[in-house]
Scaffold this motif. Structure first.
Motif, PDB file in Angstrom:
ATOM      1  N   THR A  77       0.839  -1.202   0.000  1.00 11.33           N
ATOM      2  CA  THR A  77       0.000   0.000   0.000  1.00 11.33           C
ATOM      3  C   THR A  77       0.871   1.247   0.000  1.00 11.33           C
ATOM      4  O   THR A  77       0.630   2.190  -0.747  1.00 11.33           O
ATOM      5  N   ALA A  80       2.352   1.836  -3.369  1.00 10.05           N
ATOM      6  CA  ALA A  80       1.360   2.407  -4.292  1.00 10.05           C
ATOM      7  C   ALA A  80       1.154   3.891  -3.996  1.00 10.05           C
ATOM      8  O   ALA A  80       1.037   4.711  -4.905  1.00 10.05           O
ATOM      9  N   GLN A  84       2.025   7.218  -6.389  1.00 12.18           N
ATOM     10  CA  GLN A  84       1.058   8.257  -6.739  1.00 12.18           C
ATOM     11  C   GLN A  84       1.430   9.612  -6.143  1.00 12.18           C
ATOM     12  O   GLN A  84       0.613  10.528  -6.115  1.00 12.18           O
ATOM     13  N   GLU A 149      -3.465  -9.657   1.868  1.00 12.66           N
ATOM     14  CA  GLU A 149      -3.647  -9.643   0.410  1.00 12.66           C
ATOM     15  C   GLU A 149      -2.356 -10.053  -0.305  1.00 12.66           C
ATOM     16  O   GLU A 149      -1.270  -9.909   0.241  1.00 12.66           O
ATOM     17  N   ARG A 184      -8.944 -12.196   2.865  1.00 14.94           N
ATOM     18  CA  ARG A 184      -7.652 -11.569   2.597  1.00 14.94           C
ATOM     19  C   ARG A 184      -7.669 -10.186   3.225  1.00 14.94           C
ATOM     20  O   ARG A 184      -8.538  -9.379   2.925  1.00 14.94           O
ATOM     21  N   GLU A 185      -6.705  -9.926   4.092  1.00 18.99           N
ATOM     22  CA  GLU A 185      -6.722  -8.688   4.869  1.00 18.99           C
ATOM     23  C   GLU A 185      -5.731  -7.656   4.318  1.00 18.99           C
ATOM     24  O   GLU A 185      -4.825  -7.988   3.564  1.00 18.99           O
TER      25      GLU A 185
END
Lengths: 272, 279
Positions: A77, A80, A84, A149, A184-185
Motif C-alpha cells: 500500500t 502504491a 502516486q 492480500e 484476505r486482509e
C-alpha cells in the motif's frame, strides 16, 4: 414549507458556525506551538507499528521541535501511495521486493539499508478452536485461515514457506492451506487482529506481532526453521524528502545500537 | 400522488408570480451553481470512461474476479432489498401512522445507521455477531458462524441501507390523506384490504424511491462489509471490495470494475424510472 426552509437555513448556519469555531480553536492551538518547526514523515510497514512508535518518541525527545508523523500500512500500500506522489521522507519496507520497486521507480535517494529481520509464525486465538498445535495443522480441513492480500510481504513470505512445505509434506499441502483461507486482509496487523478477535482460527504473522498487548488473546505456533523464511526489512530516505537531514538522522537512529535494541525488544532480529 | 402533485404545481405557480419581478441575478447564480455541480460530478465519471477506452482495460471487465464480484453484488443487494421491503414496509407504516409510546425514539434509532460511519457499523456488527460477540458467542455454540460468510455481507448491507428505505416509506405513508383510506373502510373493505388496495398503491412512488436509494447504498457498501464480513473473492468480495483490492495490484482492473458498477447502477436506475414512470 417556508418554516422547514428557515429551519434548514438555520441548521446550515449553525453548522457553519460550529465548523468555524472549531477551526479557530485549531489555529489558536497551532499558534501556541510555533516552535514546532519541522515534521518527519515516515512510511513504515505495519509490523513496525510498535517499534517505530517507540523510536518516534525517542527521536522527538532528541530533536526538540521535530514532530514524527508515521503512517503504518502494508509495504505494498505504501509503495502504491509513493508511486502516486504521497510526500514522505523515509520508507521502511517489510521485504526487499517493495524497496527494489521503489528504487526502480526512482523514488529512493541513496542505497537502502537492511535494519532488521523477522520470522513468520502462525497465530491462533488463545482458546485455539481449531486445535492447531503444530504448523502442519493449518492444512486441516475447516480451519478458518486469514491471510494478508497478495503483494503484502507477510503473504508473499507465507507463499514461499508453503512452497517449501509442499515439497516436504507433499500431498497438496499448499493447496489445502490456500483453500482454508476465508478472508484476505489489508496488512499483517489486520490479519492478527482477526485472530485476536477470535473470528479467524489462524493467520500468518511475524514473531514481532506477538506483542505484550496481544499475549492474553493469541498464541503463536512456530513454523519449522527449515521451512521458515527470514523476512528482511530495508529502509531508505526518499528523493522527495522535505528535510533530507532529518531523514538521515532517522536512519541513523534506527540503525544505531539504541535503535537496534528497541527493535529487538519488539521481537525483531538484528540486521547483521 | 395526483393530489399532492397538483397542490405542488399550484404552489409553484404562486411562487413564480411572487418572483415575477425578475430576479435575474439570483437565477443566474443558480444556473452557475448547477453547472458547477454537474461538471464536478460528471468529470470524474467521464475520466473513468476515458481511462477505460485509452488503456483498453475492457478485458479486465470479463475477468473471472470481476464477474464473481458483480454476481455477488447483484445477489447480496437483491436479497438485502427484499428483506428491507418485507420488514421495512410494515415497520415504516407503524412509525408513520401509529402513535405509540417510544415512536419518536424508534424513529431516531432507525436513522442512526445513516450518521454512523460504515467502519464503525462494521466494528459494531463484529462485536455483536462475531465469534466472541454478544450474540455471536451463543450462535457459535450451535455451530453458526456469520463472519466471513455471504450472510454477513447481507447483514452489513441491510444495516446501512435500512434507514434509506424506512425513511422514504414512512414519509410516503405520512403524507397520505387518511380520508381516502377511511372511505375505503366505510365502503366495507377490511383493514388488510385497504392497506393492500389503497394505502400501498398510493405510497408506491415513495416506496420505489426508497427502495432505489436503499439499493444504491447497499451496492456501494464497503466499510462495514470489509470489517464484518471480510474479503474473499466469490464469498464476501463485492464490487467495492474488489475495486479496493485491485487498486494496489492492477489499476486497470480497478478502473474496469468501477465502470462496470457504474453501468450496472445506471441501468438499474433507468429501468426502475422507466417501469414506474407516471403514465
Amino acid at each position: 414549507m417556508s418554516f422547514t426552509c428557515s429551519r434548514l437555513i438555520f441548521s446550515v448556519l449553525l453548522l457553519a458556525l460550529l465548523t468555524n469555531l472549531s477551526a479557530c480553536g485549531g489555529s489558536g492551538e497551532a499558534s501556541d506551538k510555533t516552535e514546532r518547526k519541522a515534521t518527519l514523515t515516515v512510511l513504515a510497514a505495519s509490523s513496525l507499528t510498535d517499534a517505530f512508535g517507540e523510536l518516534a518518541d525517542t527521536f522527538e525527545r532528541e530533536n526538540p521541535g521535530v514532530e514524527v508523523k508515521a503512517s503504518y500500512e502494508s509495504s505494498s500500500t505504501l509503495l502504491a501511495q509513493m508511486q502516486q506522489g504521497a510526500p514522505a521522507d523515509v520508507f521502511a519496507a517489510a521485504d526487499e521486493a517493495k524497496m527494489k520497486a521503489a528504487v526502480e521507480e526512482n523514488l529512493v535517494d541513496g542505497e537502502p539499508e537492511t535494519f532488521a529481520k523477522n520470522r513468520e509464525v502462525i497465530m491462533v486465538p488463545k482458546d485455539n478452536p481449531a486445535s492447531i498445535e503444530e504448523f502442519r495443522d493449518v492444512a486441516k480441513p475447516g480451519v478458518k485461515l486469514v491471510l494478508a492480500e497478495d503483494e503484502v510481504p507477510v503473504a508473499e513470505y507465507a507463499k514461499e514457506i508453503l512452497g517449501k512445505a509442499n515439497e516436504e509434506y507433499g500431498g497438496g499441502f499448499e493447496e489445502a492451506v490456500m483453500s482454508n483461507i476465508v478472508s484476505r486482509e489489508a496488512d499483517v496487523r489486520a490479519s492478527v487482529n482477526r485472530v485476536a478477535l477470535g473470528d479467524a482460527d489462524a493467520t500468518f504473522g511475524y514473531t514481532s506481532d506477538y506483542t505484550p498487548i496481544l499475549r492474553d488473546k493469541v498464541e503463536s505456533v512456530t513454523i519449522p526453521a527449515d521451512l521458515n523464511t527470514i523476512a528482511t526489512y530495508p529502509i531508505a530516505q526518499l528523493k522527495e524528502a522535505n528535510d533530507p537531514e532529518l531523514a538521515r538522522k532517522w536512519l541513523d537512529l534506527v540503525t544505531s545500537e539504541k535503535g537496534q535494541e528497541v527493535l529487538e525488544r519488539w521481537g525483531f532480529e538484528p540486521a547483521a | 400522488m395526483g393530489i399532492r402533485a397538483r397542490r405542488l404545481s399550484e404552489k409553484r405557480r404562486a411562487d413564480t408570480r411572487r418572483s415575477s419581478g425578475g430576479d435575474t441575478l439570483a437565477s443566474g447564480l443558480a444556473v452557475a451553481a448547477l453547472a458547477l455541480l454537474a461538471g464536478f460530478i460528471s468529470l470524474p465519471i467521464l475520466s473513468l470512461i476515458v481511462w477505460t477506452v485509452s488503456e483498453d482495460s475492457w478485458r479486465a471487465m470479463a475477468s473471472p474476479q470481476a464477474r464473481e464480484a458483480l454476481f455477488l453484488s447483484m445477489k447480496t443487494t437483491g436479497i438485502s432489498l427484499a428483506i428491507l421491503i418485507v420488514l421495512g414496509t410494515p415497520a415504516a407504516y407503524l412509525l408513520a401512522r401509529v402513535d405509540f409510546p417510544g415512536n419518536r425514539a424508534l424513529n431516531a434509532l432507525m436513522d442512526l445507521p445513516v450518521v454512523l460511519p460504515p467502519s464503525a457499523a462494521g466494528i459494531a456488527l463484529l462485536l455483536a455477531f462475531g465469534r466472541f460477540g454478544l450474540v455471536g458467542e451463543y450462535l457459535n455454540v450451535f455451530g453458526v458462524t456469520l463472519t466471513f460468510t455471504t450472510v454477513a455481507v447481507v447483514m452489513a448491507e441491510v444495516f446501512v441501507a435500512a434507514p434509506f428505505y424506512v425513511r422514504q416509506a414512512a414519509t410516503g405513508f405520512a403524507e397520505m390523506d387518511p380520508d381516502v383510506e377511511e372511505a375505503g373502510l366505510v365502503d366495507g373493505a377490511g383493514r388488510a384490504g385497504v392497506f393492500f388496495r389503497i394505502t400501498l398503491p398510493l405510497a408506491f412512488p415513495a416506496l420505489v424511491a426508497g427502495a432505489l436509494m436503499a439499493w444504491a447504498r447497499a451496492l456501494g457498501e464497503f466499510g462495514a462489509t470489509i470489517i464484518f464480513a471480510g474479503n474473499f473473492p466469490g464469498v464476501t468480495q463485492t464490487i467495492p471490495l474488489a475495486i479496493f483490492a485491485n487498486f494496489q495490484r492492477d489499476l486497470d482492473a480497478a478502473v474496469a470494475l468501477s465502470v462496470l458498477v457504474l453501468g450496472f447502477a445506471f441501468t438499474v436506475m433507468l429501468t426502475v424510472r422507466y417501469l414506474t414512470r407516471e403514465r
